[in-house]
Design a protein around this motif. Structure first.
Motif, PDB file in Angstrom:
ATOM      1  N   LEU A 276       0.941  -1.159  -0.247  1.00 34.14           N
ATOM      2  CA  LEU A 276       0.076   0.145  -0.118  1.00 34.14           C
ATOM      3  C   LEU A 276       0.791   1.337  -0.005  1.00 34.14           C
ATOM      4  O   LEU A 276       0.399   2.098  -0.710  1.00 34.14           O
ATOM      5  N   GLY A 277       1.884   1.141   0.651  1.00 38.25           N
ATOM      6  CA  GLY A 277       2.709   2.404   0.797  1.00 38.25           C
ATOM      7  C   GLY A 277       3.278   2.590  -0.599  1.00 38.25           C
ATOM      8  O   GLY A 277       3.595   3.643  -1.034  1.00 38.25           O
ATOM      9  N   ALA A 278       4.028   1.452  -1.218  1.00 39.03           N
ATOM     10  CA  ALA A 278       4.254   1.710  -2.766  1.00 39.03           C
ATOM     11  C   ALA A 278       3.450   2.495  -3.799  1.00 39.03           C
ATOM     12  O   ALA A 278       3.688   3.000  -4.528  1.00 39.03           O
ATOM     13  N   ILE A 279       2.063   1.797  -3.521  1.00 35.88           N
ATOM     14  CA  ILE A 279       1.170   2.493  -4.446  1.00 35.88           C
ATOM     15  C   ILE A 279       0.921   3.772  -4.209  1.00 35.88           C
ATOM     16  O   ILE A 279       1.022   4.948  -5.028  1.00 35.88           O
ATOM     17  N   SER A 280       0.993   4.540  -2.985  1.00 36.07           N
ATOM     18  CA  SER A 280       0.947   5.866  -2.818  1.00 36.07           C
ATOM     19  C   SER A 280       2.041   6.540  -3.142  1.00 36.07           C
ATOM     20  O   SER A 280       1.983   7.532  -3.886  1.00 36.07           O
ATOM     21  N   LYS A 281       3.509   6.068  -2.953  1.00 39.39           N
ATOM     22  CA  LYS A 281       4.678   6.545  -3.608  1.00 39.39           C
ATOM     23  C   LYS A 281       4.630   6.532  -5.041  1.00 39.39           C
ATOM     24  O   LYS A 281       5.199   7.638  -5.554  1.00 39.39           O
ATOM     25  N   LEU A 282       4.254   5.432  -5.764  1.00 41.51           N
ATOM     26  CA  LEU A 282       4.255   5.469  -7.340  1.00 41.51           C
ATOM     27  C   LEU A 282       3.030   6.619  -7.593  1.00 41.51           C
ATOM     28  O   LEU A 282       3.389   7.480  -8.627  1.00 41.51           O
ATOM     29  N   ARG A 283       2.068   6.978  -7.064  1.00 37.36           N
ATOM     30  CA  ARG A 283       1.032   7.735  -7.440  1.00 37.36           C
ATOM     31  C   ARG A 283       1.627   9.289  -7.320  1.00 37.36           C
ATOM     32  O   ARG A 283       1.494   9.999  -8.173  1.00 37.36           O
ATOM     33  N   GLU A 284       2.254   9.522  -6.018  1.00 39.50           N
ATOM     34  CA  GLU A 284       2.808  10.710  -5.766  1.00 39.50           C
ATOM     35  C   GLU A 284       4.036  10.862  -6.944  1.00 39.50           C
ATOM     36  O   GLU A 284       3.909  12.039  -7.217  1.00 39.50           O
ATOM     37  N   ARG A 285       4.666  10.165  -7.184  1.00 35.03           N
ATOM     38  CA  ARG A 285       5.983  10.411  -8.137  1.00 35.03           C
ATOM     39  C   ARG A 285       5.705  10.596  -9.384  1.00 35.03           C
ATOM     40  O   ARG A 285       5.906  11.637 -10.273  1.00 35.03           O
ATOM     41  N   PHE A 286       4.616   9.741 -10.002  1.00 33.16           N
ATOM     42  CA  PHE A 286       4.139   9.735 -11.694  1.00 33.16           C
ATOM     43  C   PHE A 286       2.850  10.469 -11.719  1.00 33.16           C
ATOM     44  O   PHE A 286       2.384  10.578 -13.126  1.00 33.16           O
ATOM     45  N   GLY A 287       1.952  10.883 -10.661  1.00 31.68           N
ATOM     46  CA  GLY A 287       0.701  11.399 -11.027  1.00 31.68           C
ATOM     47  C   GLY A 287      -0.275  10.678 -11.560  1.00 31.68           C
ATOM     48  O   GLY A 287      -0.119   9.371 -11.384  1.00 31.68           O
ATOM     49  N   ASP A 288      -1.236  11.285 -12.278  1.00 32.29           N
ATOM     50  CA  ASP A 288      -2.517  10.511 -12.762  1.00 32.29           C
ATOM     51  C   ASP A 288      -2.297   9.757 -14.111  1.00 32.29           C
ATOM     52  O   ASP A 288      -3.061   8.999 -14.527  1.00 32.29           O
ATOM     53  N   ASP A 289      -1.196   9.905 -14.598  1.00 39.46           N
ATOM     54  CA  ASP A 289      -1.074   9.202 -16.067  1.00 39.46           C
ATOM     55  C   ASP A 289      -0.841   7.801 -16.156  1.00 39.46           C
ATOM     56  O   ASP A 289      -1.389   7.221 -17.035  1.00 39.46           O
ATOM     57  N   VAL A 290       0.222   7.421 -15.086  1.00 39.48           N
ATOM     58  CA  VAL A 290       0.226   6.058 -15.291  1.00 39.48           C
ATOM     59  C   VAL A 290      -0.800   5.313 -14.630  1.00 39.48           C
ATOM     60  O   VAL A 290      -1.677   5.996 -13.828  1.00 39.48           O
ATOM     61  N   HIS A 291      -0.489   3.745 -14.746  1.00 32.82           N
ATOM     62  CA  HIS A 291      -1.689   3.082 -14.142  1.00 32.82           C
ATOM     63  C   HIS A 291      -0.942   2.306 -13.199  1.00 32.82           C
ATOM     64  O   HIS A 291       0.318   2.116 -13.185  1.00 32.82           O
ATOM     65  N   ILE A 292      -1.746   2.003 -12.043  1.00 28.95           N
ATOM     66  CA  ILE A 292      -1.123   1.109 -11.045  1.00 28.95           C
ATOM     67  C   ILE A 292      -1.897  -0.116 -10.879  1.00 28.95           C
ATOM     68  O   ILE A 292      -3.148  -0.176 -10.718  1.00 28.95           O
ATOM     69  N   THR A 293      -0.994  -1.251 -11.029  1.00 28.33           N
ATOM     70  CA  THR A 293      -1.885  -2.671 -10.972  1.00 28.33           C
ATOM     71  C   THR A 293      -1.178  -3.652 -10.109  1.00 28.33           C
ATOM     72  O   THR A 293      -0.523  -3.304  -9.321  1.00 28.33           O
ATOM     73  N   GLY A 294      -1.697  -4.908 -10.383  1.00 25.34           N
ATOM     74  CA  GLY A 294      -0.915  -5.942  -9.551  1.00 25.34           C
ATOM     75  C   GLY A 294      -1.660  -6.995  -9.427  1.00 25.34           C
ATOM     76  O   GLY A 294      -3.072  -6.980  -9.583  1.00 25.34           O
ATOM     77  N   GLY A 295      -1.081  -8.324  -8.925  1.00 30.02           N
ATOM     78  CA  GLY A 295      -1.823  -9.343  -8.744  1.00 30.02           C
ATOM     79  C   GLY A 295      -2.442  -9.343  -7.301  1.00 30.02           C
ATOM     80  O   GLY A 295      -1.807  -9.893  -6.200  1.00 30.02           O
ATOM     81  N   MET A 296      -3.582  -8.776  -7.231  1.00 23.19           N
ATOM     82  CA  MET A 296      -4.210  -8.560  -6.100  1.00 23.19           C
ATOM     83  C   MET A 296      -4.801  -9.716  -5.177  1.00 23.19           C
ATOM     84  O   MET A 296      -4.553  -9.617  -3.832  1.00 23.19           O
ATOM     85  N   SER A 297      -4.882 -10.911  -5.818  1.00 20.76           N
ATOM     86  CA  SER A 297      -5.533 -11.989  -5.085  1.00 20.76           C
ATOM     87  C   SER A 297      -4.114 -12.414  -4.263  1.00 20.76           C
ATOM     88  O   SER A 297      -4.334 -13.354  -3.190  1.00 20.76           O
ATOM     89  N   ASN A 298      -2.844 -12.192  -4.647  1.00 21.03           N
ATOM     90  CA  ASN A 298      -1.814 -12.807  -3.870  1.00 21.03           C
ATOM     91  C   ASN A 298      -1.825 -12.556  -2.483  1.00 21.03           C
ATOM     92  O   ASN A 298      -1.154 -13.405  -1.793  1.00 21.03           O
ATOM     93  N   VAL A 299      -2.512 -11.339  -1.902  1.00 18.74           N
ATOM     94  CA  VAL A 299      -2.086 -11.072  -0.462  1.00 18.74           C
ATOM     95  C   VAL A 299      -3.079 -11.941   0.254  1.00 18.74           C
ATOM     96  O   VAL A 299      -2.668 -12.424   1.513  1.00 18.74           O
TER      97      VAL A 299
END
Length: 340
Positions: A242-265
């Motif tokens: 969750l921290g990585a998601i927040s940091k990535l969104r802060e670094r790259f703004g709204d243009d990139v997408h953030i995804t991942g294998g969510m059921s792994n958790v």
């Protein structure tokens, strides 16, 4: 957020997927032979297990790798055997599409350890899927040769393809992505392994994003995967993700997408749907706008409408936010019937 603006990468057409022999999806005929069973329009259908699969380790351990069997039939058989494999794959294509997938993730890596056989299987799978699907493939492999085979087989009839994934250890995949005008999933893995924390995820992903930008790949075509691990193994894995998601969104703004294998958790936990949907909600709140998920099992609308104050959801949140060592509180609540 709903499925209309959350990009679902349907994860199921993957040669690692298993069902239990003799379980709810398994079938044993009177002669002792076995199959995977499924229904289409109320009609019961079977994918019969080829004899040589009985000597494989997964079979001996009580599992049937159902998509591996279907793809193997498509590549190696003829007549009714090919039709059997194709029908099963179409069944899943239709289910994933109806459930809201925007891409179909296709992976054949475990079909064989021989690259020529893997590339042949990927070509066959892409060519078949594009003949029955109206959404594009996500070509998924840890080998650039297999990715190239998939991209070359795709005719773009359903839109731009995706590549899953590119990481620091295989930056040459970016050249294929640029050449084939594909979108891409960027992994936060390092050259030597998995990241330790949120900051390392940010650092690794940033290096790949910069390399992609150097090749003319636009931010809006990048889906960054921070990498999600089972929270039952280490209570820090949820906060790291969750921290990585927040940091990535802060670094790259709204243009990139953030995804991942969510059921792994939720791997290894009871009531996985509860953990998965709570994680989707927390991930979206942190800045994710996509997921590599099974949309039949993980409902985005349901996740976004979770009552976060109920005790059962709070157990999942505590687990995902690092307040439950080895999931002991969550598992105790499950045993006490508090998660029902």
């Amino acid at each position: 957020m709903t499925t209309s603006n959350f990009t679902i990468i349907g994860e199921n057409i993957h040669c690692t997927r298993v069902v239990k022999r003799g379980g709810i999806r398994g079938h044993i005929f009177d002669d002792g032979s076995e199959a995977v069973k499924y229904r289409v329009g109320g009609e019961l259908n079977f994918v019969r297990v080829p004899k040589h699969f009985e000597s494989t380790q997964p079979y001996q351990q009580g599992n049937l790798k159902h998509f591996m069997i279907a793809v193997w039939k498509g590549v190696n058989c003829d007549g009714e055997e090919v039709a059997e494999g194709e029908a099963y794959i179409k069944y899943e294509v239709d289910r994933q599409t109806k459930a809201g997938a925007a891409y179909l993730d296709l992976n054949v890596d475990e079909l064989s350890h021989r690259v020529p056989e893997q590339t042949e299987a990927m070509r066959w799978l892409v060519e078949y899927v594009q003949s029955v699907a109206d959404i594009p493939p996500s070509i998924d492999s840890s080998n650039s040769e297999i990715i190239q085979a998939g991209l070359e087989a795709y005719d773009r009839s359903s839109g731009r393809p995706m590549v899953n994934s590119v990481a620091l250890e295989r930056l040459e995949t970016l050249d294929l992505i640029a050449e084939h005008d594909a979108t891409c999933i960027i992994s936060a893995a390092s050259e030597s392994g998995m990241p330790e924390d949120a900051d390392e995820r940010l650092e690794n992903a940033t290096r790949v994003v910069d390399a992609a930008s150097d090749r003319g790949i636009a931010y809006e075509d990048m889906f960054i995967d921070p990498l999600f691990f089972p929270v039952s193994v280490d209570k820090a894995y949820g906060p790291h993700a969750l921290g990585a998601i927040s940091k990535l969104r802060e670094r790259f703004g709204d243009d990139v997408h953030i995804t991942g294998g969510m059921s792994n958790v939720s791997f290894g936990l009871p009531k996985r749907a509860l953990v998965n949907e709570a994680f989707v909600r927390l991930a979206v709140d942190a800045g994710a706008d996509s997921g590599i998920i099974d949309p039949i099992q993980v409902k985005i609308d349901r996740a976004m409408n979770l009552d976060m104050d109920t005790p059962r959801v709070q157990y999942a949140i505590d687990l995902l936010e690092g307040r439950d060592d080895f999931a002991m509180n969550y598992i105790t609540a499950f045993r006490n019937g508090e998660l029902d």
